[in-house]
Design a protein around this motif. Structure first.
Motif, PDB file in Angstrom:
ATOM      1  N   ALA A  14       0.828  -1.211   0.000  1.00 36.61           N
ATOM      2  CA  ALA A  14       0.000   0.000   0.000  1.00 36.61           C
ATOM      3  C   ALA A  14       0.862   1.261   0.000  1.00 36.61           C
ATOM      4  O   ALA A  14       0.517   2.250  -0.659  1.00 36.61           O
ATOM      5  N   SER A  15       1.979   1.245   0.705  1.00 42.08           N
ATOM      6  CA  SER A  15       2.841   2.424   0.727  1.00 42.08           C
ATOM      7  C   SER A  15       3.507   2.642  -0.632  1.00 42.08           C
ATOM      8  O   SER A  15       3.677   3.786  -1.062  1.00 42.08           O
ATOM      9  N   PHE A  16       3.872   1.569  -1.305  1.00 39.13           N
ATOM     10  CA  PHE A  16       4.434   1.717  -2.648  1.00 39.13           C
ATOM     11  C   PHE A  16       3.389   2.311  -3.596  1.00 39.13           C
ATOM     12  O   PHE A  16       3.692   3.213  -4.382  1.00 39.13           O
ATOM     13  N   TYR A  17       2.144   1.827  -3.499  1.00 39.48           N
ATOM     14  CA  TYR A  17       1.054   2.368  -4.322  1.00 39.48           C
ATOM     15  C   TYR A  17       0.860   3.857  -4.040  1.00 39.48           C
ATOM     16  O   TYR A  17       0.753   4.664  -4.963  1.00 39.48           O
ATOM     17  N   ALA A  18       0.820   4.226  -2.754  1.00 36.18           N
ATOM     18  CA  ALA A  18       0.586   5.622  -2.384  1.00 36.18           C
ATOM     19  C   ALA A  18       1.714   6.519  -2.881  1.00 36.18           C
ATOM     20  O   ALA A  18       1.466   7.593  -3.444  1.00 36.18           O
ATOM     21  N   ALA A  19       2.953   6.068  -2.711  1.00 35.33           N
ATOM     22  CA  ALA A  19       4.095   6.882  -3.119  1.00 35.33           C
ATOM     23  C   ALA A  19       4.147   7.044  -4.640  1.00 35.33           C
ATOM     24  O   ALA A  19       4.350   8.146  -5.155  1.00 35.33           O
ATOM     25  N   ARG A  20       3.935   5.964  -5.354  1.00 34.74           N
ATOM     26  CA  ARG A  20       4.005   6.040  -6.815  1.00 34.74           C
ATOM     27  C   ARG A  20       2.879   6.893  -7.386  1.00 34.74           C
ATOM     28  O   ARG A  20       3.086   7.716  -8.268  1.00 34.74           O
ATOM     29  N   GLY A  47      -0.470  -2.807  21.721  1.00 37.43           N
ATOM     30  CA  GLY A  47      -0.896  -2.446  20.374  1.00 37.43           C
ATOM     31  C   GLY A  47       0.317  -2.008  19.575  1.00 37.43           C
ATOM     32  O   GLY A  47       1.331  -1.585  20.135  1.00 37.43           O
ATOM     33  N   PHE A  48       0.214  -2.117  18.292  1.00 34.60           N
ATOM     34  CA  PHE A  48       1.339  -1.775  17.434  1.00 34.60           C
ATOM     35  C   PHE A  48       0.964  -0.587  16.559  1.00 34.60           C
ATOM     36  O   PHE A  48      -0.185  -0.416  16.167  1.00 34.60           O
ATOM     37  N   GLN A  49       1.962   0.217  16.256  1.00 31.19           N
ATOM     38  CA  GLN A  49       1.797   1.299  15.292  1.00 31.19           C
ATOM     39  C   GLN A  49       2.867   1.104  14.224  1.00 31.19           C
ATOM     40  O   GLN A  49       4.052   1.212  14.496  1.00 31.19           O
ATOM     41  N   PHE A  50       2.414   0.784  13.034  1.00 28.25           N
ATOM     42  CA  PHE A  50       3.331   0.570  11.913  1.00 28.25           C
ATOM     43  C   PHE A  50       3.378   1.836  11.072  1.00 28.25           C
ATOM     44  O   PHE A  50       2.333   2.388  10.717  1.00 28.25           O
ATOM     45  N   GLU A  51       4.581   2.277  10.740  1.00 32.76           N
ATOM     46  CA  GLU A  51       4.763   3.410   9.838  1.00 32.76           C
ATOM     47  C   GLU A  51       5.755   3.009   8.761  1.00 32.76           C
ATOM     48  O   GLU A  51       6.849   2.532   9.070  1.00 32.76           O
ATOM     49  N   VAL A  52       5.355   3.213   7.526  1.00 29.08           N
ATOM     50  CA  VAL A  52       6.243   2.941   6.399  1.00 29.08           C
ATOM     51  C   VAL A  52       6.426   4.255   5.648  1.00 29.08           C
ATOM     52  O   VAL A  52       5.452   4.914   5.287  1.00 29.08           O
ATOM     53  N   THR A  53       7.673   4.634   5.441  1.00 32.51           N
ATOM     54  CA  THR A  53       7.990   5.903   4.794  1.00 32.51           C
ATOM     55  C   THR A  53       8.654   5.640   3.454  1.00 32.51           C
ATOM     56  O   THR A  53       9.584   4.840   3.366  1.00 32.51           O
ATOM     57  N   LYS A  54       8.158   6.330   2.450  1.00 26.73           N
ATOM     58  CA  LYS A  54       8.763   6.261   1.115  1.00 26.73           C
ATOM     59  C   LYS A  54       9.182   7.667   0.712  1.00 26.73           C
ATOM     60  O   LYS A  54       8.436   8.624   0.911  1.00 26.73           O
ATOM     61  N   TYR A  55      10.355   7.784   0.139  1.00 28.84           N
ATOM     62  CA  TYR A  55      10.856   9.062  -0.348  1.00 28.84           C
ATOM     63  C   TYR A  55      10.686   9.093  -1.865  1.00 28.84           C
ATOM     64  O   TYR A  55      11.252   8.268  -2.571  1.00 28.84           O
ATOM     65  N   GLN A  65      12.247  20.226  -0.654  1.00 23.00           N
ATOM     66  CA  GLN A  65      12.774  20.749  -1.911  1.00 23.00           C
ATOM     67  C   GLN A  65      13.147  19.645  -2.894  1.00 23.00           C
ATOM     68  O   GLN A  65      12.974  19.799  -4.089  1.00 23.00           O
ATOM     69  N   VAL A  66      13.665  18.554  -2.389  1.00 22.98           N
ATOM     70  CA  VAL A  66      14.114  17.486  -3.277  1.00 22.98           C
ATOM     71  C   VAL A  66      13.168  16.300  -3.268  1.00 22.98           C
ATOM     72  O   VAL A  66      12.869  15.730  -4.303  1.00 22.98           O
ATOM     73  N   TRP A  67      12.684  15.933  -2.069  1.00 24.35           N
ATOM     74  CA  TRP A  67      11.861  14.743  -1.919  1.00 24.35           C
ATOM     75  C   TRP A  67      10.467  15.108  -1.441  1.00 24.35           C
ATOM     76  O   TRP A  67      10.270  16.121  -0.800  1.00 24.35           O
TER      77      TRP A  67
END
Length: 160
Positions: free
Chosen positions: A46-52, A136-144, A113-115
């Motif tokens: 899902a993060s790859f989809y959102a970033a792209r 409980g867990f909190q998952f965060e995935v970051t894409k630049y 400025q760049v990302w």
């Protein structure tokens, strides 16, 4: 001729009755661990989809930046639906609408400025099992995502 086992009838039933709760505990624990592994994979996809999608459809021009909020809402709705929010599978994954630190699950975009930094956040409720408790867990995935999605044409100096 009688065997020695015939006098001990019912022993297997007793062992099964005593071991069945233990078996069910391990079965449930393995199912939850497997569900967390599936959740992590779904968050990555899902993060790859959102970033792209953000990279290809967002605007760099400030005049059109207001339209990007509609794009962000659409991306967030599709991402949360894919992960499992509001579905029966989301109930099994123990997804919740609020994180333990006060945040909310969804998609956040930070422009630099760049990302462009695209972050997908997912929260799960605490797990309460005998002998094991989690907060409980909190998952965060970051894409630049780079601002320039298309390469700039290379022009030799003096060749114009």
């Amino acid at each position: 001729m009688k065997t020695a086992r015939s006098g001990r009838r019912g022993q297997a039933t007793t062992e099964v009755v005593l071991l069945f709760p233990l078996f069910m505990f391990f079965l449930f624990a393995f199912a939850k661990i497997f569900a967390l592994l599936i959740l992590v994979q779904k968050i990555e996809i899902a993060s790859f989809y959102a970033a792209r999608r953000w990279q290809l459809e967002s605007h760099r021009n400030v005049a059109f930046e207001g339209r990007d909020q509609e794009l962000k809402r659409d991306i967030q709705q599709k991402v949360l639906e894919y992960i499992g929010y509001g579905t029966p599978s989301g109930n099994f994954l123990d997804l919740v609408e609020g994180c333990k630190n006060g945040g909310t699950p969804g998609v956040e975009v930070e422009r630099t400025q760049v990302w462009q930094v695209v972050t997908v956040t997912v929260c799960t409720k605490p797990l309460n099992m005998p002998f094991y408790k989690s907060t409980g867990f909190q998952f965060e995935v970051t894409k630049y995502v780079p601002n320039r999605d298309r390469p700039i044409a290379f022009i030799l100096p003096g060749m114009q």
